[in-house]
Design an enzyme around this catalytic site. Structure first.
Site, PDB file in Angstrom:
ATOM      1  N   ARG A 169       0.927  -1.264   0.628  1.00 47.18           N
ATOM      2  CA  ARG A 169      -0.413   0.108  -0.273  1.00 47.18           C
ATOM      3  C   ARG A 169       0.839   1.495  -0.189  1.00 47.18           C
ATOM      4  O   ARG A 169       0.569   2.200   0.136  1.00 47.18           O
ATOM      5  CB  ARG A 169      -1.036  -0.089   1.497  1.00 47.18           C
ATOM      6  CG  ARG A 169      -2.138  -0.983   1.172  1.00 47.18           C
ATOM      7  CD  ARG A 169      -3.316  -1.429   0.152  1.00 47.18           C
ATOM      8  NE  ARG A 169      -3.843  -1.989   0.312  1.00 47.18           N
ATOM      9  CZ  ARG A 169      -4.148  -3.195  -0.171  1.00 47.18           C
ATOM     10  NH1 ARG A 169      -3.053  -3.831  -0.476  1.00 47.18           N
ATOM     11  NH2 ARG A 169      -5.241  -3.763   0.172  1.00 47.18           N
ATOM     12  N   SER A 251     -10.184  -0.637   3.139  1.00 44.71           N
ATOM     13  CA  SER A 251      -9.329  -0.883   4.713  1.00 44.71           C
ATOM     14  C   SER A 251      -8.967   0.751   5.624  1.00 44.71           C
ATOM     15  O   SER A 251      -8.406   1.358   4.294  1.00 44.71           O
ATOM     16  CB  SER A 251      -8.499  -1.422   4.297  1.00 44.71           C
ATOM     17  OG  SER A 251      -8.742  -3.005   3.984  1.00 44.71           O
ATOM     18  N   GLU A 352      -4.728   4.160   6.547  1.00 45.05           N
ATOM     19  CA  GLU A 352      -4.331   3.406   4.687  1.00 45.05           C
ATOM     20  C   GLU A 352      -4.464   4.898   4.385  1.00 45.05           C
ATOM     21  O   GLU A 352      -3.519   5.232   3.760  1.00 45.05           O
ATOM     22  CB  GLU A 352      -4.903   1.656   4.998  1.00 45.05           C
ATOM     23  CG  GLU A 352      -4.300   1.367   3.585  1.00 45.05           C
ATOM     24  CD  GLU A 352      -5.015   1.029   2.435  1.00 45.05           C
ATOM     25  OE1 GLU A 352      -6.169   1.109   1.710  1.00 45.05           O
ATOM     26  OE2 GLU A 352      -5.005  -0.549   3.048  1.00 45.05           O
TER      27      GLU A 352
HETATM   28  N1  EPU Z   1     -10.785 -10.504  10.718  1.00 45.88           N
HETATM   29  C1  EPU Z   1     -11.396 -11.070  12.148  1.00 45.88           C
HETATM   30  N2  EPU Z   1     -12.229  -9.558  11.989  1.00 45.88           N
HETATM   31  C2  EPU Z   1     -12.441  -8.533  11.048  1.00 45.88           C
HETATM   32  C3  EPU Z   1     -11.757  -8.857   9.905  1.00 45.88           C
HETATM   33  C4  EPU Z   1     -11.071  -9.754   9.626  1.00 45.88           C
HETATM   34  O1  EPU Z   1     -11.171 -12.022  12.657  1.00 45.88           O
HETATM   35  O2  EPU Z   1     -13.402  -8.425  11.885  1.00 45.88           O
HETATM   36  C5  EPU Z   1      -9.732 -11.745  10.230  1.00 45.88           C
HETATM   37  C6  EPU Z   1     -10.498 -12.523   8.869  1.00 45.88           C
HETATM   38  O3  EPU Z   1     -11.534 -13.766   9.650  1.00 45.88           O
HETATM   39  C7  EPU Z   1      -9.124 -12.998   8.395  1.00 45.88           C
HETATM   40  C8  EPU Z   1      -7.948 -11.499   8.274  1.00 45.88           C
HETATM   41  O4  EPU Z   1      -9.338 -10.842   9.959  1.00 45.88           O
HETATM   42  O5  EPU Z   1      -9.063 -14.581   8.816  1.00 45.88           O
HETATM   43  C9  EPU Z   1      -8.113 -10.841   7.333  1.00 45.88           C
HETATM   44  O6  EPU Z   1      -9.007 -10.433   6.396  1.00 45.88           O
HETATM   45  P1  EPU Z   1      -9.680 -10.299   5.134  1.00 45.88           P
HETATM   46  O7  EPU Z   1      -9.356 -11.791   4.430  1.00 45.88           O
HETATM   47  O8  EPU Z   1     -10.411  -9.619   5.177  1.00 45.88           O
HETATM   48  O9  EPU Z   1      -8.756  -9.364   4.701  1.00 45.88           O
HETATM   49  P2  EPU Z   1      -8.021  -8.083   5.138  1.00 45.88           P
HETATM   50  O10 EPU Z   1      -6.728  -8.343   6.084  1.00 45.88           O
HETATM   51  O11 EPU Z   1      -8.779  -7.572   6.279  1.00 45.88           O
HETATM   52  C10 EPU Z   1      -6.781  -6.954   3.356  1.00 45.88           C
HETATM   53  C11 EPU Z   1      -7.041  -5.754   2.648  1.00 45.88           C
HETATM   54  C12 EPU Z   1      -8.380  -5.949   1.902  1.00 45.88           C
HETATM   55  C13 EPU Z   1      -8.310  -6.606   0.385  1.00 45.88           C
HETATM   56  C14 EPU Z   1      -8.305  -8.123   1.795  1.00 45.88           C
HETATM   57  C15 EPU Z   1      -8.662  -9.280   0.456  1.00 45.88           C
HETATM   58  C16 EPU Z   1      -5.295  -4.584   3.670  1.00 45.88           C
HETATM   59  C17 EPU Z   1      -5.121  -3.604   5.204  1.00 45.88           C
HETATM   60  N3  EPU Z   1      -6.652  -4.957   3.425  1.00 45.88           N
HETATM   61  O12 EPU Z   1      -7.726  -6.932   4.268  1.00 45.88           O
HETATM   62  O13 EPU Z   1      -7.734  -4.232   1.136  1.00 45.88           O
HETATM   63  O14 EPU Z   1      -9.690  -6.449   0.423  1.00 45.88           O
HETATM   64  O15 EPU Z   1      -7.019  -8.322   2.002  1.00 45.88           O
HETATM   65  O16 EPU Z   1      -7.243  -9.274  -0.080  1.00 45.88           O
HETATM   66  O17 EPU Z   1      -4.248  -4.468   2.870  1.00 45.88           O
HETATM   67  C18 EPU Z   1      -8.387  -2.398   1.265  1.00 45.88           C
HETATM   68  O18 EPU Z   1      -6.735  -1.466   0.690  1.00 45.88           O
HETATM   69  O19 EPU Z   1      -8.609  -1.044   1.447  1.00 45.88           O
HETATM   70  C19 EPU Z   1      -8.409  -3.318   1.029  1.00 45.88           C
HETATM   71  C20 EPU Z   1     -10.318  -3.533   1.424  1.00 45.88           C
END
Ligand code: EPU
Length: 356
Positions: A169, A251, A352
């Site tokens: 990012r 995010s 972010e």
């Molecule tokens: N989780 C929780 N509780 C929550 C949210 C998440 O326990 O309320 C856990 C989920 O169960 C999962 C882990 O955290 O095991 C990761 O969550 P998720 O798969 O939704 O992905 P993320 O790491 O939260 C990142 C990117 C997103 C992208 C997704 C999918 C960043 C900051 N965010 O989110 O990007 O869509 O992976 O690849 O790297 C963005 O940058 O705006 C964005 C939406």
């Protein structure tokens, strides 16, 4: 200067996906790169007394007040195949195009490779700034080059991937040159065109857990690009709010990266913490999990809230309360979350979106 049509006192409510109420003193709709070149004219300098603020889709920005800087609203259009080499189609898109439209269009034209990045809000010009990424793919994996205009001089220049300094990012467009010789382009240059190198021989990127689950659910083993696109769209729709309905900036925090020692220490205390080892030996922690563990999911402060289905996404409760969250309310909530996570895990969450 004559061709610069500057609009005054313009509402930005509809131009930022968080739906924060704010106004621009001066706004220029950029339909062509020449308008940016014209800003180097001495007669235009008073307009730039407070710098400039580029608005693409407005999906990665938190406005904490009215914009004093000249707002450059990117509205140039155009998508085309411009070149090819032995292994790639080179597709060019104007900064003002909507990112998702480019993903859908390139797929329709038969140039696959962007499908994992479907439905990411924002414009094409914003995509390199924060090296957008999702479901195992980052923009830098498909990036070829971009064109930009240096505002002070009106000079147009191109950058390849190495020159963009992509990180998680991150890119040179997020950094200001701290010292002479440092390379940072924030507040200096505006991206006008982006070129992507899309593979002639396509291989799906299916490593991400959510995609694996979806494939199982649908009984798919060897998906087509269109099927990957459909799965990503379905996954995102199920857990991320549609900015057209619920204001948000995707995010809100980056996933923090910690040393193996730090991670071992946290796992000892919190065995369930979601974490991903990175190739360089460091470990990425799921910020959404950390925030969720602190009890923030579904909570709110004033008109700003934490999305009930994904704690990493902060939302404008405007549709619920009838009152738009101010940038100040969003920042108050963000700081409260940062404090909770720091107190419990000793980790500082980094925001972010860009705060202005
Ligand atoms: N989780 C929780 N509780 C929550 C949210 C998440 O326990 O309320 C856990 C989920 O169960 C999962 C882990 O955290 O095991 C990761 O969550 P998720 O798969 O939704 O992905 P993320 O790491 O939260 C990142 C990117 C997103 C992208 C997704 C999918 C960043 C900051 N965010 O989110 O990007 O869509 O992976 O690849 O790297 C963005 O940058 O705006 C964005 C939406």
């Amino acid at each position: 200067m004559n061709d610069l049509k500057i609009e005054e006192n313009i509402s930005l409510d509809a131009y930022n996906t968080f739906g924060i109420a704010a106004r621009a003193r001066h706004l220029l709709r950029v339909q062509h790169g020449d308008q940016l070149t014209a800003l180097a004219d001495p007669a235009a300098q008073p307009l730039l007394a407070h710098g400039f603020l580029v608005l693409g889709g407005g999906s990665n920005i938190i406005l904490t007040g009215d914009a004093r800087a000249l707002v450059l609203k990117m509205e140039n259009r155009g998508m085309a195949l411009v070149d090819e080499d032995a292994k790639h189609w080179i597709v060019q898109a104007a900064a003002g195009e909507t990112w998702h439209d480019l993903v859908a269009w390139s797929l329709q034209q038969g140039y696959a490779g962007l499908e994992n990045l479907a439905l990411i809000p924002g414009s094409v010009g914003a995509a390199p700034v924060q090296n957008i990424g999702a479901y195992g793919l980052e923009l830098q994996d498909r990036f070829h080059s971009l064109d930009a205009v240096e505002i002070a001089t009106g000079r147009t220049f191109s950058l390849d991937a190495a020159q963009c300094g992509f990180g998680y990012r991150d890119s040179v467009f997020k950094h200001t040159p701290a010292r002479a010789g440092d390379y940072g382009l924030a507040g200096q240059a505006v991206i006008t065109q982006v070129r992507l190198a899309l593979p002639k021989v396509w291989k799906p990127e299916l490593g991400y857990l959510d995609i694996q689950r979806k494939m199982q659910e649908l009984g798919i083993t060897q998906p087509t690009p269109q099927q990957v696109f459909n799965m990503v769209v379905a996954i995102r729709r199920a857990k991320l709010p549609d900015p057209a309905v619920v204001g948000n900036a995707g995010s809100f925090f980056k996933n923090p990266v910690v040393s193996p020692e730090q991670c071992a220490d946290i796992i000892a205390r919190e065995p369930n913490i979601v974490h991903y080892p990175l190739p360089d030996g460091t470990i990425k922690l799921a910020a959404g999990w950390l925030i969720d563990a602190c009890g923030w999911r579904g909570k709110s402060m004033g008109n700003a809230g934490v999305y009930p289905k994904q704690a990493l996404v902060l939302v404008n409760r405007h549709a619920e309360t009838g009152v738009r969250a101010t940038g100040g309310e969003v920042m108050t909530l963000a700081r409260a979350i940062q404090t909770s996570v720091y107190e419990r895990f000793g980790i500082r969450l980094e925001m972010e979106p860009v705060v202005v």
